[in-house]
Design an enzyme around this catalytic site. Sequence first.
Site, short mmCIF file in Angstrom:
data_model
loop_
_atom_site.label_atom_id
_atom_site.label_comp_id
_atom_site.label_asym_id
_atom_site.label_seq_id
_atom_site.Cartn_x
_atom_site.Cartn_y
_atom_site.Cartn_z
N HIS A 199 14.91 -1.75 -8.92
CA HIS A 199 14.43 -3.00 -8.32
C HIS A 199 15.55 -3.85 -7.73
O HIS A 199 15.37 -4.54 -6.73
CB HIS A 199 13.63 -3.80 -9.36
CG HIS A 199 12.54 -4.64 -8.78
ND1 HIS A 199 11.33 -4.82 -9.39
CD2 HIS A 199 12.48 -5.35 -7.62
CE1 HIS A 199 10.57 -5.61 -8.65
NE2 HIS A 199 11.25 -5.94 -7.57
N PRO A 244 3.58 6.83 4.57
CA PRO A 244 3.01 5.96 5.60
C PRO A 244 3.95 4.79 5.88
O PRO A 244 4.57 4.24 4.97
CB PRO A 244 1.70 5.48 4.97
CG PRO A 244 1.36 6.49 3.93
CD PRO A 244 2.68 6.96 3.41
N GLY A 289 12.30 15.16 3.16
CA GLY A 289 11.15 15.80 3.78
C GLY A 289 9.80 15.27 3.35
O GLY A 289 8.76 15.66 3.91
N VAL A 290 9.76 14.38 2.37
CA VAL A 290 8.49 13.80 1.90
C VAL A 290 7.96 12.83 2.95
O VAL A 290 8.72 12.04 3.53
CB VAL A 290 8.70 13.09 0.55
CG1 VAL A 290 7.47 12.27 0.17
CG2 VAL A 290 9.00 14.12 -0.54
N ASP A 294 2.30 -0.37 -3.11
CA ASP A 294 3.57 -0.72 -3.73
C ASP A 294 3.35 -1.68 -4.88
O ASP A 294 2.72 -2.74 -4.72
CB ASP A 294 4.47 -1.41 -2.70
CG ASP A 294 5.75 -1.95 -3.32
OD1 ASP A 294 6.69 -1.16 -3.52
OD2 ASP A 294 5.81 -3.17 -3.63
N TYR A 337 5.80 -6.73 -11.81
CA TYR A 337 4.58 -7.39 -11.32
C TYR A 337 3.49 -7.44 -12.39
O TYR A 337 2.52 -8.18 -12.24
CB TYR A 337 4.04 -6.68 -10.09
CG TYR A 337 4.98 -6.59 -8.93
CD1 TYR A 337 6.18 -7.31 -8.87
CD2 TYR A 337 4.70 -5.74 -7.86
CE1 TYR A 337 7.04 -7.20 -7.80
CE2 TYR A 337 5.56 -5.63 -6.77
CZ TYR A 337 6.73 -6.36 -6.76
OH TYR A 337 7.58 -6.23 -5.69
N LEU A 351 0.15 -1.61 1.29
CA LEU A 351 -0.22 -2.84 0.61
C LEU A 351 0.79 -3.15 -0.49
O LEU A 351 1.11 -2.28 -1.30
CB LEU A 351 -1.61 -2.72 -0.03
CG LEU A 351 -2.08 -3.93 -0.86
CD1 LEU A 351 -2.49 -5.09 0.05
CD2 LEU A 351 -3.24 -3.54 -1.78
N LYS A 357 8.58 0.38 -9.48
CA LYS A 357 10.00 0.06 -9.60
C LYS A 357 10.41 -0.16 -11.05
O LYS A 357 9.63 -0.70 -11.85
CB LYS A 357 10.32 -1.21 -8.80
CG LYS A 357 9.78 -1.21 -7.37
CD LYS A 357 10.05 -2.53 -6.66
CE LYS A 357 9.28 -2.62 -5.36
NZ LYS A 357 7.87 -2.93 -5.58
#
Length: 293
Positions: free
Chosen positions: A108, A15, A11-12, A45, A50, A19, A75
């Site tokens: 990941h 979008p 239910g969350v 994201d 990263y 990006l 992640k």
Amino acid sequence: MKGPMLTLGNGVGMPAFGLGVFQSGPVETVEAVRTALANGYRLIDTATRYMNEAQVGQGIRESGVPRDDLVVQTKLWISDYGYDRALRSFDRSMEELGLETLDLYFLHWPVPKRFERTLESWNAAVRLLEEGRVRAIGVCNASPDDIRRLTEASGITPAVNQVELHPYLAQPELRKANREMGVVTQAWSPIGGIKRYLGEAAATGDPLRDPVVVSLAERYGKTPAQIVLRWHIELGNSVIPKSVRAGRIHENGDIFDFSLTRDEVAAIDALDRGERGGPDPAEVTPETFGSGD
């Protein structure tokens, strides 16, 4: 906000467009996040791997956009797999991001040859979900069998499966399986595959130069990249193109004033070569990335 909202299995809302900051340097990341949010992006994201979670958090804070308006996802890296290690890694990520609650937390890679570690990590993510520290949990690069195994073992189905996906690796069977399980498909390297980043597009083929994509770009007065990103939206994917250039960030988001026809979507679908730029997820181990322990 750029684009439609997708509703996850629990239910969350998320979008469909956001990006990505893969391979974005620290200073570049702060500015890219600020620019994206100023241009209506509401999904960001990142990942522990990263090494720019702190800069993502800084960009969010400096943007002035209310936290409740954003979906932020990061992640767990495979060197931190295991129940206790995963929980500690999550705490570090939250400290770096400067957030109290995370919207989406991913594993990941599935590491299928050491699946017990993957399952331990998934159970840690389930605990975080149950405690309300994350709003949804997902996986990256997972096969349908990986998802079924996690679901059967834990009772919780991943909300999102983030995979390499572009016109030359369209993954129709995987996308169909995700839909049937109620899992949203999210595309990484959505424009042309990871080999574009590695400078190998000329050798492997570049979807942005494909005559089908170029012809559609000319028809709609858009760039080839915009056509490919719109194709993802038509398919119902979530898509997270990466850029650190202000003009390109704006351009990538300018895809919601036109639509592709069913036949045009099918024409791009037909470009699929099964051509992967990243590693085969079925073969990934910690040693693949020098992360063995």
